[in-house]
Design an enzyme around this catalytic site. Structure first.
Site, mmCIF file in Angstrom:
data_model
loop_
_atom_site.group_PDB
_atom_site.id
_atom_site.type_symbol
_atom_site.label_atom_id
_atom_site.label_comp_id
_atom_site.label_asym_id
_atom_site.label_seq_id
_atom_site.Cartn_x
_atom_site.Cartn_y
_atom_site.Cartn_z
ATOM 1 N N LYS A 57 2.376 20.141 -0.014
ATOM 2 C CA LYS A 57 2.715 19.480 1.253
ATOM 3 C C LYS A 57 4.061 20.047 1.695
ATOM 4 C CE LYS A 57 2.311 14.782 3.098
ATOM 5 N NZ LYS A 57 1.617 15.129 4.317
ATOM 6 N N ARG A 81 2.629 13.858 -6.449
ATOM 7 C CA ARG A 81 2.274 14.950 -5.533
ATOM 8 C C ARG A 81 3.539 15.662 -5.058
ATOM 9 N NH1 ARG A 81 -1.500 13.509 -0.463
ATOM 10 N NH2 ARG A 81 0.446 12.703 0.382
HETATM 11 N N1 PMP Z 1 -4.317 16.186 5.124
HETATM 12 C C1 PMP Z 1 -3.129 16.569 5.608
HETATM 13 C C2 PMP Z 1 -2.963 17.962 6.084
HETATM 14 C C3 PMP Z 1 -2.055 15.660 5.642
HETATM 15 O O1 PMP Z 1 -0.868 16.029 6.102
HETATM 16 C C4 PMP Z 1 -2.258 14.333 5.186
HETATM 17 C C5 PMP Z 1 -1.122 13.359 5.170
HETATM 18 N N2 PMP Z 1 -0.730 12.965 6.445
HETATM 19 C C6 PMP Z 1 -3.532 13.978 4.727
HETATM 20 C C7 PMP Z 1 -4.541 14.928 4.687
HETATM 21 C C8 PMP Z 1 -3.814 12.590 4.222
HETATM 22 O O2 PMP Z 1 -3.165 12.418 2.978
HETATM 23 P P1 PMP Z 1 -2.671 10.981 2.492
HETATM 24 O O3 PMP Z 1 -3.868 10.123 2.432
HETATM 25 O O4 PMP Z 1 -2.089 11.239 1.153
HETATM 26 O O5 PMP Z 1 -1.692 10.506 3.499
#
Ligand code: PMP
Length: 285
Positions: free
Chosen positions: A151, A52
């Site tokens: 991200k 990612r």
């Molecule tokens: N949505 C957003 C906007 C995020 O920043 C995150 C990570 N903190 C998530 C969802 C959850 O993603 P992950 O399970 O990969 O941490």
């Protein structure tokens, strides 16, 4: 012992871990990041997080100067340098130093940074009793403005949502997309359970493709449950039997109230609890 931060292949004491004020990561939020969890010294879904990371960078035309495998090793090296077994890792890359104009072509020396630290977890009562959230009036970024799958270091969209949650006394807030459909929370994905079927907004709702989200979908399907990745409205959430959020830091946290509506029985639901137990078993396996 001072925390050691990895920057472009070298460790620096926390006090000396510095980035130029001319770095476009600071000037414009031009860069991308990842947040990972280490359980018992092992990084959970490291490859998925790394992928990612590289894809986020690629989407904004930012080349990561470190090779995939080398960067994975560096993440582990940062954990061990700091003696962290159960903790949190922040991996990020900035565009590098440039002029005061926007043009990323003026930038050089992108900074790849790895910080490993202890993690501040949600208190146990959140898992025992469930969370209350509200819908933020700030909508999630339009996918044609900045795709939420990136991200990016510019998290102002989410921060503005978070502020609305905090003002309402909540630790998380629900964000809708430009169509008014449910997208995700400010730093977590969202799920509901209705009539024994699990549902979560699809990626094209304009959300981050969460790694915990993907894991929960796998676990649920492994249990023979139906999982729908579909369009969800706030109404679907209000009338759900269960609701929970997922994220690297939060893992799986029950939501028992949304916009003052009690969800289901008002207590963490059995599907949510079972998935969390299985998630715990998985991360420690
Ligand atoms: N949505 C957003 C906007 C995020 O920043 C995150 C990570 N903190 C998530 C969802 C959850 O993603 P992950 O399970 O990969 O941490």
């Amino acid at each position: 012992m001072s925390l050691k931060v990895w920057i472009n292949g070298e460790f620096f004491d926390k006090e000396n871990a510095k980035i130029s004020v001319f770095d476009h990561g600071l000037l414009y939020g031009d860069g991308v990041f990842e947040g990972l969890r280490s359980y018992g010294g092992k990084l959970f879904r490291l490859d998925e997080h790394m992928q990612r990371f590289y894809e986020s960078a690629r989407a904004i035309l930012l080349e990561v100067p470190t090779e995939f495998e080398e960067l994975k090793d560096a993440v582990y090296a940062t954990l061990s340098e700091n003696g962290i077994v159960d903790g949190y890792v922040r991996l990020l890359i900035t565009r590098g130093t440039g002029t005061l104009g926007l043009d990323p072509h003026t930038c050089s020396n992108s900074q790849v940074v790895i910080i490993a630290d202890n993690i501040k977890l949600y208190p146990q009562e959140f898992y025992d009793n469930g969370l209350e959230i509200v819908t933020a009036s700030t909508i999630r970024n339009h996918p044609n403005a900045l795709n939420s799958r990136v991200k990016s270091l510019n998290y102002l969209n989410n921060i503005m949502g978070k502020v609305e949650g905090t003002q309402a006394g909540c630790v998380e807030a629900l964000m809708l997309n430009h169509k008014g459909d449910v997208a995700e929370c400010t730093a977590d994905n969202i799920f509901i359970v209705k009539d024994h079927i699990i549902a979560t907004p699809s990626i094209d709702a304009g959300i981050l493709a969460g790694i915990t989200r993907a894991t929960v979908i796998e676990l649920a399907k492994g249990n023979g449950m139906q999982v729908n990745e579909c369009t969800l409205s706030r109404h679907d959430i209000y009338v759900a039997d269960e609701c929970f959020l997922t994220g690297t830091a939060a893992e799986i946290a029950p939501i028992v109230k949304v916009d003052d509506r009690v969800i289901g029985s008002g207590k963490p639901g059995s599907v949510t609890q079972k998935l969390h137990e299985e998630f715990h078993a998985l991360v420690r396996s």
